[in-house]
Scaffold this motif. Structure first.
Motif, PDB file in Angstrom:
ATOM      1  N   SER A 134       0.736  -1.213  -0.214  1.00  0.00           N
ATOM      2  CA  SER A 134       0.176  -0.022   0.196  1.00  0.00           C
ATOM      3  C   SER A 134       0.560   1.130   0.041  1.00  0.00           C
ATOM      4  CB  SER A 134      -1.100  -0.057   1.139  1.00  0.00           C
ATOM      5  OG  SER A 134      -0.306  -0.207   2.316  1.00  0.00           O
ATOM      6  N   TYR A 135       2.038   1.258   0.551  1.00  0.00           N
ATOM      7  CA  TYR A 135       2.843   2.527   0.584  1.00  0.00           C
ATOM      8  C   TYR A 135       3.274   2.704  -0.686  1.00  0.00           C
ATOM      9  CZ  TYR A 135       6.992   5.148   1.627  1.00  0.00           C
ATOM     10  OH  TYR A 135       7.918   6.335   1.768  1.00  0.00           O
ATOM     11  N   SER A 136       3.813   1.430  -1.626  1.00  0.00           N
ATOM     12  CA  SER A 136       4.319   1.530  -2.780  1.00  0.00           C
ATOM     13  C   SER A 136       2.945   2.208  -3.807  1.00  0.00           C
ATOM     14  CB  SER A 136       4.682   0.005  -3.197  1.00  0.00           C
ATOM     15  OG  SER A 136       5.814   0.249  -4.302  1.00  0.00           O
ATOM     16  N   ALA A 137       1.961   1.654  -3.576  1.00  0.00           N
ATOM     17  CA  ALA A 137       0.833   2.233  -4.082  1.00  0.00           C
ATOM     18  C   ALA A 137       0.472   3.684  -3.947  1.00  0.00           C
ATOM     19  CB  ALA A 137      -0.507   1.261  -4.018  1.00  0.00           C
ATOM     20  N   SER A 138       0.942   4.100  -2.963  1.00  0.00           N
ATOM     21  CA  SER A 138       0.571   5.570  -2.394  1.00  0.00           C
ATOM     22  C   SER A 138       1.790   6.486  -3.162  1.00  0.00           C
ATOM     23  CB  SER A 138       0.669   5.970  -1.040  1.00  0.00           C
ATOM     24  OG  SER A 138       1.941   5.867  -0.550  1.00  0.00           O
ATOM     25  N   LYS A 139       2.960   5.655  -3.211  1.00  0.00           N
ATOM     26  CA  LYS A 139       3.998   6.662  -3.944  1.00  0.00           C
ATOM     27  C   LYS A 139       3.982   6.621  -5.543  1.00  0.00           C
ATOM     28  CE  LYS A 139       5.499   7.949  -0.034  1.00  0.00           C
ATOM     29  NZ  LYS A 139       5.233   9.458   0.239  1.00  0.00           N
ATOM     30  N   PHE A 140       3.415   5.475  -6.035  1.00  0.00           N
ATOM     31  CA  PHE A 140       3.257   5.578  -7.485  1.00  0.00           C
ATOM     32  C   PHE A 140       2.238   6.630  -7.765  1.00  0.00           C
ATOM     33  CE2 PHE A 140       5.099   1.503  -8.120  1.00  0.00           C
ATOM     34  CZ  PHE A 140       5.410   1.290  -9.389  1.00  0.00           C
ATOM     35  N   ALA A 141       0.909   6.811  -6.978  1.00  0.00           N
ATOM     36  CA  ALA A 141       0.229   7.822  -7.013  1.00  0.00           C
ATOM     37  C   ALA A 141       0.720   9.478  -7.049  1.00  0.00           C
ATOM     38  CB  ALA A 141      -1.016   7.836  -6.027  1.00  0.00           C
ATOM     39  N   VAL A 142       1.510   9.584  -6.183  1.00  0.00           N
ATOM     40  CA  VAL A 142       2.516  10.567  -5.859  1.00  0.00           C
ATOM     41  C   VAL A 142       3.317  10.895  -7.198  1.00  0.00           C
ATOM     42  CG1 VAL A 142       4.154  12.018  -4.469  1.00  0.00           C
ATOM     43  CG2 VAL A 142       2.388  10.837  -3.401  1.00  0.00           C
ATOM     44  N   ARG A 143       3.814   9.785  -7.712  1.00  0.00           N
ATOM     45  CA  ARG A 143       4.608  10.125  -8.866  1.00  0.00           C
ATOM     46  C   ARG A 143       3.750  10.485 -10.148  1.00  0.00           C
ATOM     47  NH1 ARG A 143       7.974   5.146 -11.863  1.00  0.00           N
ATOM     48  NH2 ARG A 143       8.439   6.202 -13.771  1.00  0.00           N
ATOM     49  N   GLY A 144       2.545   9.954 -10.357  1.00  0.00           N
ATOM     50  CA  GLY A 144       1.602  10.209 -11.395  1.00  0.00           C
ATOM     51  C   GLY A 144       1.274  11.614 -11.215  1.00  0.00           C
ATOM     52  N   LEU A 145       0.724  11.899 -10.059  1.00  0.00           N
ATOM     53  CA  LEU A 145       0.148  13.290  -9.795  1.00  0.00           C
ATOM     54  C   LEU A 145       1.188  14.346  -9.841  1.00  0.00           C
ATOM     55  CD1 LEU A 145      -1.945  14.827  -8.386  1.00  0.00           C
ATOM     56  CD2 LEU A 145      -0.621  14.901  -6.329  1.00  0.00           C
ATOM     57  N   THR A 146       2.561  14.125  -9.608  1.00  0.00           N
ATOM     58  CA  THR A 146       3.538  15.016  -9.874  1.00  0.00           C
ATOM     59  C   THR A 146       3.731  15.100 -11.419  1.00  0.00           C
ATOM     60  OG1 THR A 146       4.686  14.468  -7.889  1.00  0.00           O
ATOM     61  CG2 THR A 146       6.057  15.321  -9.579  1.00  0.00           C
ATOM     62  N   GLU A 147       3.862  14.145 -12.129  1.00  0.00           N
ATOM     63  CA  GLU A 147       4.052  14.345 -13.475  1.00  0.00           C
ATOM     64  C   GLU A 147       2.946  15.423 -14.213  1.00  0.00           C
ATOM     65  OE1 GLU A 147       4.472  10.435 -14.934  1.00  0.00           O
ATOM     66  OE2 GLU A 147       6.341  10.359 -14.027  1.00  0.00           O
ATOM     67  N   ALA A 148       1.756  14.957 -13.859  1.00  0.00           N
ATOM     68  CA  ALA A 148       0.502  15.500 -14.462  1.00  0.00           C
ATOM     69  C   ALA A 148       0.631  17.176 -14.122  1.00  0.00           C
ATOM     70  CB  ALA A 148      -0.701  14.961 -13.945  1.00  0.00           C
ATOM     71  N   LEU A 149       0.678  17.350 -12.775  1.00  0.00           N
ATOM     72  CA  LEU A 149       0.435  18.770 -12.467  1.00  0.00           C
ATOM     73  C   LEU A 149       1.871  19.614 -12.762  1.00  0.00           C
ATOM     74  CD1 LEU A 149      -0.564  18.653  -8.666  1.00  0.00           C
ATOM     75  CD2 LEU A 149      -1.723  19.354 -10.811  1.00  0.00           C
ATOM     76  N   ASN A 150       2.837  18.885 -13.121  1.00  0.00           N
ATOM     77  CA  ASN A 150       3.979  19.740 -13.522  1.00  0.00           C
ATOM     78  C   ASN A 150       3.785  20.082 -15.133  1.00  0.00           C
ATOM     79  OD1 ASN A 150       6.993  20.765 -13.490  1.00  0.00           O
ATOM     80  ND2 ASN A 150       7.026  19.189 -14.969  1.00  0.00           N
ATOM     81  N   ASN A 151       3.107  19.264 -15.743  1.00  0.00           N
ATOM     82  CA  ASN A 151       2.534  19.963 -17.174  1.00  0.00           C
ATOM     83  C   ASN A 151       1.513  20.694 -17.216  1.00  0.00           C
ATOM     84  OD1 ASN A 151       4.389  18.534 -19.084  1.00  0.00           O
ATOM     85  ND2 ASN A 151       3.646  16.472 -18.505  1.00  0.00           N
ATOM     86  N   GLU A 152       0.483  20.346 -16.141  1.00  0.00           N
ATOM     87  CA  GLU A 152      -0.768  21.156 -16.116  1.00  0.00           C
ATOM     88  C   GLU A 152      -0.563  22.659 -15.746  1.00  0.00           C
ATOM     89  OE1 GLU A 152      -5.213  20.854 -13.986  1.00  0.00           O
ATOM     90  OE2 GLU A 152      -4.105  19.108 -14.172  1.00  0.00           O
ATOM     91  N   TRP A 153       0.263  22.665 -14.734  1.00  0.00           N
ATOM     92  CA  TRP A 153       0.616  23.926 -14.137  1.00  0.00           C
ATOM     93  C   TRP A 153       1.592  24.910 -14.585  1.00  0.00           C
ATOM     94  CZ3 TRP A 153       0.017  22.821  -7.813  1.00  0.00           C
ATOM     95  CH2 TRP A 153      -1.515  22.977  -7.800  1.00  0.00           C
TER      96      TRP A 153
END
Length: 256
Positions: free
Chosen positions: A149-168
């Protein structure tokens, strides 16, 4: 020159506290958030008593809203860097960890991080060259056994980071993450389950190492920032070798 402003969640100990000290030495004004109010009070006193702080459970959305409003007043509507460092970890066999603990990991490591980031957006948007740095992990490169579950949470953080870096980009906001392997913090050392991968790779990083890496990252433009030569080598290799190699390697060093 106006002082720069940093807001840190999970600032009471470990990586968050070390990062606060690192940026304070460079003259930054700080906002310190942690569920342990006494810890941020003590840290503020250690750093000269001039910084904003609040005891806060980051999963309490109303409390986060009130805190961000108060912090914005302290900071004059400015936020140069948001460091989302609050997080929890539970190591063990997936099926033996209570569902409530799996859920709590996702709530703190992902949902609360998203909420804090979203509510900080107005401050970030009005600050030229603002940044967000999210605490991810080496476990976001490939799913790590006994860290499910920790790994899953950090995959989510990685995806969010990539998406927001482009979006913002249109708002002049850079979004990055830190990806260290095991760090010598209470979150890790107080675990009752000993994962084989820890014994094989060791715990070779101190919170101060991550704080220094955060300092360097905020001066650059890398979206993902792996920490330690050991993990950087794995990341480099994963770019050229098939996924099956990484899967087999993680499986081998995680085998009980």
């Amino acid at each position: 020159m106006m002082q720069k402003i940093l807001l840190i969640t999970g600032a009471g100990a470990g990586i968050g506290a070390a990062t606060a000290r690192r940026f304070a030495r460079k003259g930054w004004r700080l906002g310190l958030i942690d569920i342990d109010e006494a810890a941020v009070v003590a840290l503020n006193e250690e750093l000269g008593g001039q910084h904003w702080h609040r005891g806060l459970d980051v999963t309490d959305r109303a409390a986060v809203r009130d805190a961000l409003q108060a912090f914005g007043e302290f900071a004059g509507g400015q936020l140069d860097l948001l460091f989302n460092c609050a997080g929890i970890l539970r190591i063990g066999e997936f099926e033996t960890i209570p569902a409530e603990e799996h859920r709590r990991i996702m709530e703190i490591n992902v949902i609360a991080l998203m909420d804090v980031t979203q509510q900080a957006f107005p401050l970030l948007k009005t600050t030229p060259g603002a940044r967000v740095i999210n605490m991810s992990s080496a476990s976001a490169l490939y799913g790590t056994p006994y860290f499910a579950s920790y790994s899953a949470s950090k995959f989510a953080v990685r995806g969010l980071t990539e998406a927001l870096n482009n979006e913002w980009k249109e708002h002049d906001i850079t979004v990055q993450d830190m990806m260290p392997p095991f760090v010598k913090t209470k979150m890790l050392t107080e675990q009752t389950f000993r994962a084989p991968i820890i014994d094989r790779l060791g715990v070779n990083l101190e919170p101060e190492d991550i704080a220094e890496a955060v300092w360097k990252a905020h001066q650059g433009n890398e979206v993902h920032n792996p920490v330690s030569l050991q993990f950087k080598s794995l990341v480099f290799g994963s770019k050229w070798l098939p996924n099956a190699f990484t899967r087999q390697l993680i499986g081998l060093i995680s085998k009980r």
